[in-house]
Design a protein around this motif. Structure first.
Motif, PDB file in Angstrom:
ATOM      1  N   LEU A  90       0.895  -0.902   0.229  1.00  0.00           N
ATOM      2  CA  LEU A  90      -0.103  -0.123  -0.202  1.00  0.00           C
ATOM      3  C   LEU A  90       0.502   1.053   0.580  1.00  0.00           C
ATOM      4  N   THR A  91      -0.087   2.689  -0.569  1.00  0.00           N
ATOM      5  CA  THR A  91       1.192   3.125  -0.560  1.00  0.00           C
ATOM      6  C   THR A  91       0.087   4.617  -1.598  1.00  0.00           C
ATOM      7  N   THR A  92       0.186   5.603  -1.698  1.00  0.00           N
ATOM      8  CA  THR A  92      -0.471   6.940  -1.865  1.00  0.00           C
ATOM      9  C   THR A  92      -0.737   6.502  -3.912  1.00  0.00           C
ATOM     10  N   HIS A  93       0.597   6.418  -4.111  1.00  0.00           N
ATOM     11  CA  HIS A  93       0.545   6.066  -6.021  1.00  0.00           C
ATOM     12  C   HIS A  93      -0.673   4.845  -5.750  1.00  0.00           C
ATOM     13  N   VAL A  94      -1.141   3.133  -5.204  1.00  0.00           N
ATOM     14  CA  VAL A  94      -2.021   2.280  -5.303  1.00  0.00           C
ATOM     15  C   VAL A  94      -2.956   3.298  -5.006  1.00  0.00           C
ATOM     16  N   ALA A  95      -3.068   4.167  -4.249  1.00  0.00           N
ATOM     17  CA  ALA A  95      -4.611   4.721  -3.723  1.00  0.00           C
ATOM     18  C   ALA A  95      -4.622   5.853  -4.950  1.00  0.00           C
ATOM     19  N   ARG A  96      -4.191   6.219  -5.794  1.00  0.00           N
ATOM     20  CA  ARG A  96      -4.564   7.030  -6.350  1.00  0.00           C
ATOM     21  C   ARG A  96      -4.755   5.993  -8.069  1.00  0.00           C
ATOM     22  N   LYS A  97      -4.368   4.658  -8.226  1.00  0.00           N
ATOM     23  CA  LYS A  97      -4.611   3.943  -8.798  1.00  0.00           C
ATOM     24  C   LYS A  97      -6.148   3.669  -8.945  1.00  0.00           C
ATOM     25  N   THR A  98      -6.334   3.246  -8.044  1.00  0.00           N
ATOM     26  CA  THR A  98      -7.427   2.463  -6.973  1.00  0.00           C
ATOM     27  C   THR A  98      -8.139   3.553  -6.918  1.00  0.00           C
ATOM     28  N   PHE A  99      -8.302   5.077  -6.929  1.00  0.00           N
ATOM     29  CA  PHE A  99      -9.390   5.585  -7.635  1.00  0.00           C
ATOM     30  C   PHE A  99      -9.427   5.729  -9.013  1.00  0.00           C
ATOM     31  N   VAL A 100      -8.399   5.740  -9.839  1.00  0.00           N
ATOM     32  CA  VAL A 100      -8.824   6.075 -11.099  1.00  0.00           C
ATOM     33  C   VAL A 100      -9.891   4.144 -11.662  1.00  0.00           C
ATOM     34  N   THR A 101      -9.419   3.842 -10.829  1.00  0.00           N
ATOM     35  CA  THR A 101      -9.558   2.173 -11.205  1.00  0.00           C
ATOM     36  C   THR A 101     -11.486   1.136 -10.803  1.00  0.00           C
ATOM     37  N   GLN A 102     -11.503   1.910  -9.899  1.00  0.00           N
ATOM     38  CA  GLN A 102     -12.976   2.102  -9.089  1.00  0.00           C
ATOM     39  C   GLN A 102     -14.196   2.692 -10.126  1.00  0.00           C
ATOM     40  N   SER A 103     -13.401   3.980 -10.484  1.00  0.00           N
ATOM     41  CA  SER A 103     -13.888   5.431 -10.697  1.00  0.00           C
ATOM     42  C   SER A 103     -14.774   4.965 -12.276  1.00  0.00           C
ATOM     43  N   ILE A 104     -13.948   4.535 -13.291  1.00  0.00           N
ATOM     44  CA  ILE A 104     -13.787   3.676 -14.119  1.00  0.00           C
ATOM     45  C   ILE A 104     -14.831   2.875 -13.835  1.00  0.00           C
ATOM     46  N   ALA A 105     -14.872   2.226 -13.162  1.00  0.00           N
ATOM     47  CA  ALA A 105     -15.704   0.794 -12.806  1.00  0.00           C
ATOM     48  C   ALA A 105     -16.740   1.197 -12.451  1.00  0.00           C
ATOM     49  N   LYS A 106     -17.432   2.664 -12.135  1.00  0.00           N
ATOM     50  CA  LYS A 106     -18.920   3.000 -11.070  1.00  0.00           C
ATOM     51  C   LYS A 106     -19.869   3.621 -12.503  1.00  0.00           C
ATOM     52  N   GLY A 107     -18.537   3.670 -13.683  1.00  0.00           N
ATOM     53  CA  GLY A 107     -19.186   4.577 -15.025  1.00  0.00           C
ATOM     54  C   GLY A 107     -19.258   6.125 -14.987  1.00  0.00           C
TER      55      GLY A 107
END
Length: 146
Positions: A90-107
């Protein structure tokens, strides 16, 4: 002082000249209100990246994010296998990637995500998108409904 009734936050990253105006969700507003500290200019303390990443690992460990992950990559032409528990990655970079991935998944529109994350072009943001296997399955199931 931090305005816990604000509809957005303003951020200027060290890379950019232009400020990012990021709308706050209801959950983010509640979190800000819950952790309001009237003695500071910000809602939360802002540690350096190294300290923030160390805190994320601790939070992950406390949350029992202990699933074992194995990465395989090549270094100097040799295959390297690295095994770590999820919280160790876990890093802030992982958090940023997770935000992008989850946002795309949520449309959420990629253009909106780019505005929030400060990405200048879609090609750069694509490096942050990690489509999980279950997302692929759900999207393919949509074909069955046509």
């Amino acid at each position: 002082k931090t305005d816990c009734t604000a509809s957005h936050i303003n951020i200027v990253s060290s890379k950019d000249v232009e400020a990012l105006k990021i709308p706050l969700s209801k959950r983010a507003k509640l979190l800000l209100k819950k952790h309001k500290d009237t003695n500071t200019e910000t809602a939360f303390p802002l540690p350096c990246m190294e300290v923030a990443n160390r805190h994320l690992k601790t939070i992950g460990m406390l949350a029992k994010l202990d699933r074992v992950l194995t990465d395989v990559y090549f270094k100097n032409g040799k295959r390297v296998t690295e095994t770590k528990q999820l919280f160790q990655k876990l890093t802030t970079h992982v958090a940023r990637k997770t935000f992008v991935t989850q946002s795309i998944a949520k449309g959420i529109s990629p253009a909106v995500i780019m505005k929030i994350t400060g990405h200048a072009d879609y090609k750069t943001m694509q490096n942050y998108i990690d489509v999980a296997g279950d997302t692929v399955t759900k999207e393919m199931e949509k074909l069955n409904k046509l």
